[in-house]
Design an enzyme around this catalytic site. Structure first.
Site, PDB file in Angstrom:
ATOM      1  N   LYS A  43       0.989  -1.023   0.018  1.00  0.00           N
ATOM      2  CA  LYS A  43       0.296  -0.125   0.444  1.00  0.00           C
ATOM      3  C   LYS A  43       1.579   1.390  -0.157  1.00  0.00           C
ATOM      4  O   LYS A  43       1.987   1.144   0.230  1.00  0.00           O
ATOM      5  CB  LYS A  43      -0.748  -0.496   1.128  1.00  0.00           C
ATOM      6  CG  LYS A  43      -0.399   0.068   3.004  1.00  0.00           C
ATOM      7  CD  LYS A  43      -1.455   0.210   4.071  1.00  0.00           C
ATOM      8  CE  LYS A  43      -0.294   0.449   5.199  1.00  0.00           C
ATOM      9  NZ  LYS A  43      -1.272   0.323   5.873  1.00  0.00           N
TER      10      LYS A  43
ATOM     11  N   THR B 228      -7.322   3.979  13.662  1.00  0.00           N
ATOM     12  CA  THR B 228      -8.790   4.058  12.735  1.00  0.00           C
ATOM     13  C   THR B 228      -9.495   2.721  11.907  1.00  0.00           C
ATOM     14  O   THR B 228     -10.234   3.151  11.179  1.00  0.00           O
ATOM     15  CB  THR B 228      -8.496   5.942  11.585  1.00  0.00           C
ATOM     16  OG1 THR B 228      -7.660   5.309  10.970  1.00  0.00           O
ATOM     17  CG2 THR B 228      -8.448   7.255  12.747  1.00  0.00           C
TER      18      THR B 228
END
Length: 319
Positions: free
Chosen positions: A199, A230
């Site tokens: 990523k 998160t």
């Protein structure tokens, strides 16, 4: 009685009292008599209601939300024990906050993990016991002994019991390149193959999944990370594994469930079937989610405390 002649005493701050109580239950001893509170202006205070002179003191405190309050409370407790003539003070920090700022990623960045290490040492800690540091090199920031325990053995036991010997149909997946070493060791303990989600992180708390390295088509996968904040990276990786990789089921595990901002809603809406955390950070009522399950870190932390007290090696806890 051991050679240095000190008695063992365990105390806890206010950040994770249930875990401290569970550790003392494993050790078959009472939790030390200590009070933590706040003055009207928000300053914290600590009162110790028993003698610790010459004692081998272990003070348990995760530096989790509210992070700054928890950290300051830990520092004040350590200072109180030092001034009360404790023989040795071990800061047991199941979740070590500020660990993500371990280097200068760009000009004029702080190295907050080093600052926290200095503060703990100056406050009077003689050694640190923690679990799954975000960056293992933080151990080198201390000039005192650091024992960094691994939570993966607890997850290994869980998944071996859950999936048995299905090593062909299940794969371990690292959610990013930085977690490859952790995922590889985890996969070896389970006897499974490994894949990697590649990523690109654009900014803090956001990332874009780019590619999957490894063949996960038709496989059940287990995502392993050290913390979930998160949950954007974890849920994005799960979605990519299903939509791009063709995985059939996605399980996930992480030692520390920070779960800030939109984390719970993201997890609830994600492709993740089950998400495991350790109780290094206590579950709050607003963190209720059908997909989340907690395993207790108390047994491994209690063993480490016992080994340190008896001056035995803790290396057996890594296997």
């Amino acid at each position: 009685m051991i050679s240095h002649g000190k008695d063992l005493k365990v105390f806890s701050g206010s950040s994770n009292l249930p875990l401290a109580q569970a550790i003392c239950k494993e050790l078959r001893m009472p939790l030390g008599n200590l009070e933590c509170g706040n003055f009207s202006d928000g300053e914290c205070f600590v009162s110790i209601y028993e003698s610790v002179r010459g004692s081998d003191v272990f003070v348990i405190q995760s530096t989790c939300t509210p992070v700054n309050d928890s950290l300051m409370e830990l520092l004040v407790m350590i200072d109180a024990f030092k001034r009360a003539s404790a023989g040795r003070i071990t800061a047991v920090i199941p979740y070590f906050g500020y660990a993500r700022q371990d280097r200068k990623a760009k000009p004029r960045d702080p190295i907050s993990a080093k600052l926290v290490a200095n503060m703990l040492t100056v406050a009077g800690a003689n050694r640190v016991l923690t679990m799954d540091l975000h960056a293992a090199q933080i151990q080198g920031f201390f000039d005192i002994p650091v024992d960094n325990l691994l939570g993966s053995p607890l997850f290994v036991d869980y998944f071996k019991e859950r999936f048995g010997d299905d090593t062909e149909g299940t794969m371990v997946v690292s959610p990013d390149v930085g977690s490859v070493a952790r995922a590889r060791a985890f996969a070896q303990k389970l006897g499974m193959n490994m894949a990697i989600v590649d990523k690109r992180r654009q900014k803090a708390n956001s990332s874009e999944v780019m590619n999957i390295i490894g063949e996960v088509q038709g496989k059940r996968v287990i995502l392993l990370d050290d913390m979930v904040d998160t949950a954007g990276s974890l849920c994005g990786a799960a979605q990519a594994l299903v939509e791009l990789g063709g995985a059939t089921q996605v399980y996930a595990c992480a030692s520390h469930g920070i779960l800030s901002g939109p984390a719970i809603q993201r997890i609830q809406d994600s492709a993740i079937k089950e998400l495991l955390f350790l109780d290094t950070i206590p579950a709050r009522p607003e963190h209720r989610c059908d997909k989340i399950k907690y395993l207790s870190a108390a047994p491994i932390l209690a063993d480490a405390i016992s080994f340190i007290y008896h001056e035995d090696s803790v290396s057996r806890l890594f296997s």
